[in-house]
Write a protein that holds these residues in place. Structure first.
Motif, PDB file in Angstrom:
ATOM      1  N   ASP A   1       0.827  -1.208   0.000  1.00 19.78           N
ATOM      2  CA  ASP A   1       0.000   0.000   0.000  1.00 19.78           C
ATOM      3  C   ASP A   1       0.856   1.250   0.000  1.00 19.78           C
ATOM      4  O   ASP A   1       1.624   1.503   0.918  1.00 19.78           O
ATOM      5  CB  ASP A   1      -0.934   0.019   1.216  1.00 19.78           C
TER       6      ASP A   1
ATOM      7  N   TYR B   1      -4.204   4.092  -1.410  1.00 17.22           N
ATOM      8  CA  TYR B   1      -4.794   4.951  -0.392  1.00 17.22           C
ATOM      9  C   TYR B   1      -6.059   5.684  -0.838  1.00 17.22           C
ATOM     10  O   TYR B   1      -6.963   5.868  -0.021  1.00 17.22           O
ATOM     11  CB  TYR B   1      -3.755   5.900   0.206  1.00 17.22           C
TER      12      TYR B   1
ATOM     13  N   ARG C   1      -7.618   9.745   5.107  1.00 18.70           N
ATOM     14  CA  ARG C   1      -6.428   9.270   4.402  1.00 18.70           C
ATOM     15  C   ARG C   1      -5.167   9.531   5.226  1.00 18.70           C
ATOM     16  O   ARG C   1      -4.305   8.661   5.348  1.00 18.70           O
ATOM     17  CB  ARG C   1      -6.306   9.935   3.032  1.00 18.70           C
TER      18      ARG C   1
ATOM     19  N   GLU D   1      -2.702   6.600   6.508  1.00 16.11           N
ATOM     20  CA  GLU D   1      -1.320   6.522   6.047  1.00 16.11           C
ATOM     21  C   GLU D   1      -0.344   6.363   7.208  1.00 16.11           C
ATOM     22  O   GLU D   1       0.770   5.882   7.007  1.00 16.11           O
ATOM     23  CB  GLU D   1      -0.968   7.741   5.195  1.00 16.11           C
TER      24      GLU D   1
END
Length: 101
Positions: free
Chosen positions: A10, A17, A41, A45
């Motif tokens: 990812d 994402y 997001r 992350e």
């Protein structure tokens, strides 16, 4: 000299994402959870646990979010970054190994 490359999936191999954040955002809107797509997001992350804490998600909400995330046709789709295939193939062409974490 390195002969093995370990890639995170990812955000490194795949631009996932946008898909992951949209999945969480969809679930959040259904349940009235406040937060923007960008805030979700940003938290994701860092890692999933952080996002769960920031948005105070219940186990059921997490399960629902992860269900949307696993839907292949859910837009936007997770796609490989440009030249990912070329980079991975080049590693192999040099006799090295690729692994995905």
């Amino acid at each position: 000299m390195y002969n093995t490359f370990i890639w995170d999936f990812d955000g490194t191999i795949f631009d996932s994402y946008p898909h992951i954040a949209a999945s969480m955002y969809k679930m959040a809107k259904i349940h009235g959870i406040k937060g923007t797509l960008q805030e979700m997001r940003d938290a994701l992350e860092i890692d999933y646990s952080t996002a769960y804490k920031v948005f105070s998600l219940t186990d059921e909400q997490i399960k629902e979010f992860r269900g949307y995330e696993l839907e292949y046709d859910f837009e936007p789709k997770a796609v490989p970054f440009d030249k990912t295939e070329e980079v991975l193939k080049t590693v192999v062409d040099f006799g090295y190994k690729n692994y995905i974490y």
